[in-house]
Enzyme design. Structure first.
Site, PDB file in Angstrom:
ATOM      1  N   ASN A  11       0.869  -1.177   0.000  1.00  0.00           N
ATOM      2  CA  ASN A  11       0.000   0.000   0.000  1.00  0.00           C
ATOM      3  C   ASN A  11       0.905   1.225   0.000  1.00  0.00           C
ATOM      4  O   ASN A  11       1.451   1.594   1.035  1.00  0.00           O
ATOM      5  CB  ASN A  11      -0.884  -0.024   1.256  1.00  0.00           C
ATOM      6  CG  ASN A  11      -1.742   1.222   1.378  1.00  0.00           C
ATOM      7  OD1 ASN A  11      -1.819   2.028   0.447  1.00  0.00           O
ATOM      8  ND2 ASN A  11      -2.378   1.406   2.531  1.00  0.00           N
ATOM      9  N   LYS A  13       0.125   4.237  -0.414  1.00  0.00           N
ATOM     10  CA  LYS A  13      -0.557   5.459   0.044  1.00  0.00           C
ATOM     11  C   LYS A  13      -0.253   6.582  -0.964  1.00  0.00           C
ATOM     12  O   LYS A  13      -0.099   6.288  -2.148  1.00  0.00           O
ATOM     13  CB  LYS A  13      -0.147   5.798   1.475  1.00  0.00           C
ATOM     14  CG  LYS A  13      -0.318   4.569   2.398  1.00  0.00           C
ATOM     15  CD  LYS A  13      -0.194   4.861   3.847  1.00  0.00           C
ATOM     16  CE  LYS A  13      -0.361   3.550   4.623  1.00  0.00           C
ATOM     17  NZ  LYS A  13      -0.350   3.733   6.064  1.00  0.00           N
ATOM     18  N   HIS A  92      -9.709   1.415   4.464  1.00  0.00           N
ATOM     19  CA  HIS A  92      -8.480   1.604   5.242  1.00  0.00           C
ATOM     20  C   HIS A  92      -8.772   2.607   6.351  1.00  0.00           C
ATOM     21  O   HIS A  92      -9.565   3.544   6.170  1.00  0.00           O
ATOM     22  CB  HIS A  92      -7.370   2.119   4.308  1.00  0.00           C
ATOM     23  CG  HIS A  92      -6.032   2.158   4.972  1.00  0.00           C
ATOM     24  ND1 HIS A  92      -5.663   3.172   5.821  1.00  0.00           N
ATOM     25  CD2 HIS A  92      -4.984   1.290   4.936  1.00  0.00           C
ATOM     26  CE1 HIS A  92      -4.429   2.925   6.275  1.00  0.00           C
ATOM     27  NE2 HIS A  92      -4.008   1.792   5.747  1.00  0.00           N
ATOM     28  N   GLU A  94      -7.207   5.076   7.397  1.00  0.00           N
ATOM     29  CA  GLU A  94      -6.996   6.490   7.023  1.00  0.00           C
ATOM     30  C   GLU A  94      -8.214   7.031   6.281  1.00  0.00           C
ATOM     31  O   GLU A  94      -8.590   8.198   6.440  1.00  0.00           O
ATOM     32  CB  GLU A  94      -5.719   6.615   6.173  1.00  0.00           C
ATOM     33  CG  GLU A  94      -4.474   6.453   7.041  1.00  0.00           C
ATOM     34  CD  GLU A  94      -3.250   5.908   6.331  1.00  0.00           C
ATOM     35  OE1 GLU A  94      -3.197   5.931   5.088  1.00  0.00           O
ATOM     36  OE2 GLU A  94      -2.331   5.438   7.036  1.00  0.00           O
ATOM     37  N   GLU A 163      -5.842  -4.477  10.587  1.00  0.00           N
ATOM     38  CA  GLU A 163      -4.829  -3.440  10.784  1.00  0.00           C
ATOM     39  C   GLU A 163      -5.128  -2.676  12.064  1.00  0.00           C
ATOM     40  O   GLU A 163      -5.938  -1.737  12.061  1.00  0.00           O
ATOM     41  CB  GLU A 163      -4.835  -2.463   9.605  1.00  0.00           C
ATOM     42  CG  GLU A 163      -4.481  -3.108   8.285  1.00  0.00           C
ATOM     43  CD  GLU A 163      -3.830  -2.102   7.352  1.00  0.00           C
ATOM     44  OE1 GLU A 163      -2.723  -2.370   6.901  1.00  0.00           O
ATOM     45  OE2 GLU A 163      -4.421  -1.051   7.097  1.00  0.00           O
ATOM     46  N   GLY A 169       1.980   2.799  10.678  1.00  0.00           N
ATOM     47  CA  GLY A 169       2.919   3.909  10.486  1.00  0.00           C
ATOM     48  C   GLY A 169       3.592   4.367  11.764  1.00  0.00           C
ATOM     49  O   GLY A 169       4.222   5.419  11.802  1.00  0.00           O
ATOM     50  N   SER A 208       3.013  -1.589  10.408  1.00  0.00           N
ATOM     51  CA  SER A 208       4.463  -1.600  10.633  1.00  0.00           C
ATOM     52  C   SER A 208       5.126  -2.945  10.339  1.00  0.00           C
ATOM     53  O   SER A 208       6.076  -3.341  11.014  1.00  0.00           O
ATOM     54  CB  SER A 208       4.790  -1.127  12.053  1.00  0.00           C
ATOM     55  OG  SER A 208       4.337   0.202  12.236  1.00  0.00           O
TER      56      SER A 208
HETATM   57  P1  PGA Z   1       2.536   0.722   7.622  1.00  0.00           P
HETATM   58  O1  PGA Z   1       1.110   0.874   6.897  1.00  0.00           O
HETATM   59  O2  PGA Z   1       3.125  -0.589   7.143  1.00  0.00           O
HETATM   60  O3  PGA Z   1       3.336   1.904   7.178  1.00  0.00           O
HETATM   61  O4  PGA Z   1       2.278   0.707   9.091  1.00  0.00           O
HETATM   62  C1  PGA Z   1       0.254  -0.222   6.743  1.00  0.00           C
HETATM   63  C2  PGA Z   1      -1.033   0.242   6.129  1.00  0.00           C
HETATM   64  O5  PGA Z   1      -1.515   1.335   6.491  1.00  0.00           O
HETATM   65  O6  PGA Z   1      -1.625  -0.448   5.272  1.00  0.00           O
END
Ligand code: PGA
Length: 247
Positions: A11, A13, A92, A94, A163, A169, A208
Site C-alpha cells: 500500500n 498510500k 483503510h 486512514e 490493521e 505507520g 508496521s
Molecule cells: P505501515 O502501513 O506498514 O506503514 O504501518 C500499513 C497500512 O496502512 O496499510
C-alpha cells in the site's frame, strides 16, 4: 488445514513516483516467490506505468461507492479494472478517519468492487483506546457484521485485512501472538456467516510490517500475508518481505 496462498500487498498510500514503479517492478521480477501472490497498490495514476508481469498483480487504494455519473474526482470500479487493477483496498483506517468513510460506505464500495470483478481487501482495526479498554473483539465484530452479516455472499470474493490502528505507520507492531489471536477471532466470527468461506478467506496483517518482523507474523496459522505500507516503498525490503512468506 486449508491451504491459503499467502498474499503480500503493498500500500503505497500517497507516495511513490514513476521511478519507484520501475525499481519495484525490476526487484519483483528478480525474485521467484511463486508460492506467494504479490500485489502492488500504488496511487491510481501509476497503474498504467507498471510493465505487465506475471510476478505481481495491481490494485487500487480506494474506489467510488457509485457506479458512474456526476461524482467529480471519483474513480469507478470498472475504471480501476480497465487500468489493470485486480484488487482494491477498501475501508483503510486512514479513509475511515480522514475521509469520513462509514461502514455503509465500506459496504457500498465492496459491492461496487465485486460487481466489477475486483477483489476487495476490506480493512478492519481497533484504536489504541479500544484496545486498552479491551474492546478489540467487540469493535471488530461490529464492523465485520456491518459489511458481512446481511451479505455473507461477499465473503467468498473478499480478502480481509486486520490493521490495528495503533500499529499503522508508528513502528509499533502487534506481536505475532496478539495478531494471531485477533485473526483467529475474525475467522471464527466470519464462520457464523459462511463456514467454508471463512476457512478459505485470506486475512492479512497490516501495521508496521518490515523485513525483521514479517517472518514471525507470517508463521502464524491464521495470518495469510501482509498489507505493507512504509516498507513497501523500499523495493529491496519489500522483496525480502515477499520472500519470507514463501513456504
Ligand atoms: P505501515 O502501513 O506498514 O506503514 O504501518 C500499513 C497500512 O496502512 O496499510
Amino acid at each position: 488445514m486449508t491451504q491459503r496462498r499467502p498474499l503480500i500487498a503493498a500500500n503505497w498510500k500517497m507516495n511513490g513516483s514513476v521511478d519507484l514503479v520501475h525499481q519495484t517492478s525490476a526487484a519483483l521480477n528478480n525474485i521467484g516467490a511463486s508460492s506467494v501472490e504479490i500485489l502492488i497498490c500504488p496511487p491510481v495514476i501509476f497503474l498504467s506505468h507498471f510493465p505487465k508481469s506475471s510476478h505481481y498483480a495491481l490494485g487500487g487504494q480506494n474506489v467510488s461507492s457509485e457506479r458512474s455519473g456526476a461524482f467529480t474526482g471519483e474513480i469507478s470500479a470498472d475504471m480501476l479494472r480497465a487500468a489493470g487493477a485486480e484488487y482494491v483496498i477498501i475501508g483503510h483506517s486512514e479513509r475511515r478517519a480522514l475521509f469520513g468513510e462509514t461502514d455503509a460506505v465500506v459496504l457500498a464500495k465492496t459491492n461496487q468492487a465485486i460487481s466489477a470483478k475486483l477483489t476487495p481487501i476490506v480493512c478492519f482495526g481497533e484504536t489504541l483506546i479500544e484496545r486498552q479498554q479491551e474492546k478489540t473483539m467487540q469493535v471488530l465484530a461490529q464492523h465485520l457484521d456491518a459489511v458481512y452479516a446481511a451479505h455473507p455472499e461477499l465473503l467468498r470474493h473478499s480478502v480481509i485485512a486486520y490493521e490495528p490502528i495503533w500499529a499503522i505507520g508508528t513502528g509499533e507492531t502487534a506481536t505475532p501472538e496478539q495478531a494471531q489471536q485477533v485473526h483467529a477471532f475474525i475467522r471464527t466470527h466470519l464462520s457464523k456467516y459462511d463456514k467454508e468461506a471463512a476457512e478459505k478467506v485470506r486475512i492479512l496483517y497490516g501495521g508496521s510490517v518490515n523485513a525483521e518482523n514479517c517472518a514471525a507474523l507470517f508463521a502464524q496459522p491464521d495470518i495469510d500475508g501482509g498489507l505493507v505500507g512504509g516498507a513497501s516503498l523500499k523495493p529491496a525490503e519489500f522483496s525480502a518481505i515477499c520472500l519470507s512468506a514463501q513456504d
